[in-house]
Design a protein around this motif. Structure first.
Motif, mmCIF file in Angstrom:
data_model
loop_
_atom_site.group_PDB
_atom_site.id
_atom_site.type_symbol
_atom_site.label_atom_id
_atom_site.label_comp_id
_atom_site.label_asym_id
_atom_site.label_seq_id
_atom_site.Cartn_x
_atom_site.Cartn_y
_atom_site.Cartn_z
ATOM 1 N N ARG A 1 1.098 -1.109 -0.094
ATOM 2 C CA ARG A 1 -0.077 -0.141 -0.140
ATOM 3 C C ARG A 1 1.153 1.273 -0.030
ATOM 4 N NH1 ARG A 1 -4.167 0.937 4.378
ATOM 5 N NH2 ARG A 1 -4.447 2.799 2.102
ATOM 6 N N ARG A 2 -0.073 1.977 -1.267
ATOM 7 C CA ARG A 2 1.442 3.489 -1.175
ATOM 8 C C ARG A 2 0.323 4.700 -0.698
ATOM 9 N NH1 ARG A 2 4.589 4.287 -5.964
ATOM 10 N NH2 ARG A 2 4.809 6.331 -5.607
ATOM 11 N N PRO A 3 -0.502 5.082 0.988
ATOM 12 C CA PRO A 3 -1.012 5.586 1.383
ATOM 13 C C PRO A 3 -1.631 7.082 0.678
ATOM 14 C CG PRO A 3 0.026 4.739 3.064
ATOM 15 C CD PRO A 3 0.621 4.281 1.831
ATOM 16 N N ASP A 4 0.161 7.370 0.719
ATOM 17 C CA ASP A 4 -0.306 8.733 0.254
ATOM 18 C C ASP A 4 0.819 9.039 -1.179
ATOM 19 O OD1 ASP A 4 2.802 8.936 1.621
ATOM 20 O OD2 ASP A 4 2.446 10.262 3.306
ATOM 21 N N GLY A 5 2.009 8.236 -1.407
ATOM 22 C CA GLY A 5 2.167 7.866 -2.295
ATOM 23 C C GLY A 5 4.480 7.844 -1.711
ATOM 24 N N ASN A 6 4.572 9.010 -0.154
ATOM 25 C CA ASN A 6 5.771 8.571 -0.129
ATOM 26 C C ASN A 6 6.016 7.684 0.945
ATOM 27 O OD1 ASN A 6 6.336 10.971 -1.458
ATOM 28 N ND2 ASN A 6 5.084 12.262 -0.410
ATOM 29 N N ARG A 7 4.770 6.685 1.445
ATOM 30 C CA ARG A 7 5.163 5.671 1.988
ATOM 31 C C ARG A 7 4.939 4.163 1.492
ATOM 32 N NH1 ARG A 7 0.778 6.959 6.827
ATOM 33 N NH2 ARG A 7 2.706 4.787 7.951
ATOM 34 N N ILE A 8 5.617 3.424 1.625
ATOM 35 C CA ILE A 8 5.100 1.742 1.580
ATOM 36 C C ILE A 8 5.393 0.614 3.200
ATOM 37 C CG2 ILE A 8 6.162 -0.506 0.688
ATOM 38 C CD1 ILE A 8 8.622 2.131 -0.336
ATOM 39 N N LEU A 9 3.686 0.438 3.276
ATOM 40 C CA LEU A 9 3.645 -0.373 3.691
ATOM 41 C C LEU A 9 3.297 -1.745 3.351
ATOM 42 C CD1 LEU A 9 0.018 1.660 5.369
ATOM 43 C CD2 LEU A 9 2.498 1.829 5.839
ATOM 44 N N VAL A 10 3.177 -2.718 3.956
ATOM 45 C CA VAL A 10 3.273 -4.076 3.395
ATOM 46 C C VAL A 10 2.352 -4.953 4.331
ATOM 47 C CG1 VAL A 10 4.593 -6.131 2.546
ATOM 48 C CG2 VAL A 10 5.921 -3.379 2.225
ATOM 49 N N ALA A 11 1.400 -5.308 4.013
ATOM 50 C CA ALA A 11 0.766 -6.024 4.913
ATOM 51 C C ALA A 11 1.199 -7.645 5.611
ATOM 52 C CB ALA A 11 -0.583 -6.503 3.692
ATOM 53 N N THR A 12 1.041 -7.905 6.234
ATOM 54 C CA THR A 12 1.984 -9.294 7.116
ATOM 55 C C THR A 12 0.349 -9.741 7.393
ATOM 56 O OG1 THR A 12 2.217 -8.683 9.140
ATOM 57 C CG2 THR A 12 3.269 -7.945 7.900
ATOM 58 N N THR A 13 0.568 -11.278 8.212
ATOM 59 C CA THR A 13 0.012 -11.777 9.209
ATOM 60 C C THR A 13 -0.524 -11.001 9.504
ATOM 61 O OG1 THR A 13 1.242 -13.159 9.688
ATOM 62 C CG2 THR A 13 0.586 -14.575 8.133
ATOM 63 N N GLU A 14 -0.073 -10.653 10.507
ATOM 64 C CA GLU A 14 -0.783 -10.297 11.529
ATOM 65 C C GLU A 14 -0.159 -8.427 11.777
ATOM 66 O OE1 GLU A 14 -0.407 -10.801 15.842
ATOM 67 O OE2 GLU A 14 -0.540 -13.171 14.813
ATOM 68 N N GLY A 15 -1.109 -7.449 10.936
ATOM 69 C CA GLY A 15 -0.888 -5.894 10.878
ATOM 70 C C GLY A 15 0.302 -5.299 9.722
ATOM 71 N N TRP A 16 0.803 -4.368 9.420
ATOM 72 C CA TRP A 16 1.216 -4.061 8.330
ATOM 73 C C TRP A 16 2.556 -3.303 8.567
ATOM 74 C CZ3 TRP A 16 -0.896 -3.407 3.859
ATOM 75 C CH2 TRP A 16 -2.251 -3.127 3.567
ATOM 76 N N LEU A 17 3.457 -3.764 7.784
ATOM 77 C CA LEU A 17 5.205 -3.125 8.267
ATOM 78 C C LEU A 17 5.443 -2.002 7.165
ATOM 79 C CD1 LEU A 17 7.795 -4.148 9.688
ATOM 80 C CD2 LEU A 17 8.343 -5.108 7.591
ATOM 81 N N GLU A 18 5.811 -1.253 7.883
ATOM 82 C CA GLU A 18 5.928 0.108 6.944
ATOM 83 C C GLU A 18 7.853 0.556 6.699
ATOM 84 O OE1 GLU A 18 5.575 5.132 6.813
ATOM 85 O OE2 GLU A 18 4.996 4.487 8.730
#
Length: 126
Positions: A77-94
């Motif tokens: 996920r790139r919520p604002d174009g400047n961040r990288i979030l990656v889904a995990t089995t429990e939560g998101w890693l930035e």
């Protein structure tokens, strides 16, 4: 406080193998909290990484993301174009600081403005 040296007991002694680069590969099937600790543990060597476009991307710093939506592990996920979030089995890693193959360390935002701009929202990392 000074203590006299004492020999360690031989019972319970184990051997720890040398760390390998393969052990540092990020597994999105783990929880975000586990992966964040793994990134810290493998810094400065061998440095955590994940494959992207058949090249390794090293992850020097990572944190938890305040996102409660659900997605398949590895989903970007790139919520604002400047961040990288990656889904995990429990939560998101930035991902906070990365190093693409052949490049210097940089913030995730800098990478997204350059060579990482083709990392798309919804892409699933292996």
């Amino acid at each position: 406080l000074v203590r006299n040296a004492q020999p360690q007991p031989e019972v319970g002694v184990t051997y720890a193998d040398k760390l390998s680069k393969a052990e540092a590969r990020l597994d999105w099937q783990q929880s975000a909290s586990h992966l964040e600790r793994t990134v810290r543990a493998f810094n400065p060597w061998p440095v955590c990484w994940f494959p992207w476009q058949e090249q390794p991307v090293r992850v020097w710093r990572a944190g938890f993301a305040a996102d409660h939506s659900a997605a398949a592990p590895g989903t970007v996920r790139r919520p604002d174009g400047n961040r990288i979030l990656v889904a995990t089995t429990e939560g998101w890693l930035e991902l906070l600081e990365v190093q693409p193959a052949g490049k210097k360390r940089m913030t995730a935002a800098d990478w997204l403005r350059g060579g990482g701009k083709t990392l798309v929202d919804g892409e699933v990392l292996r």
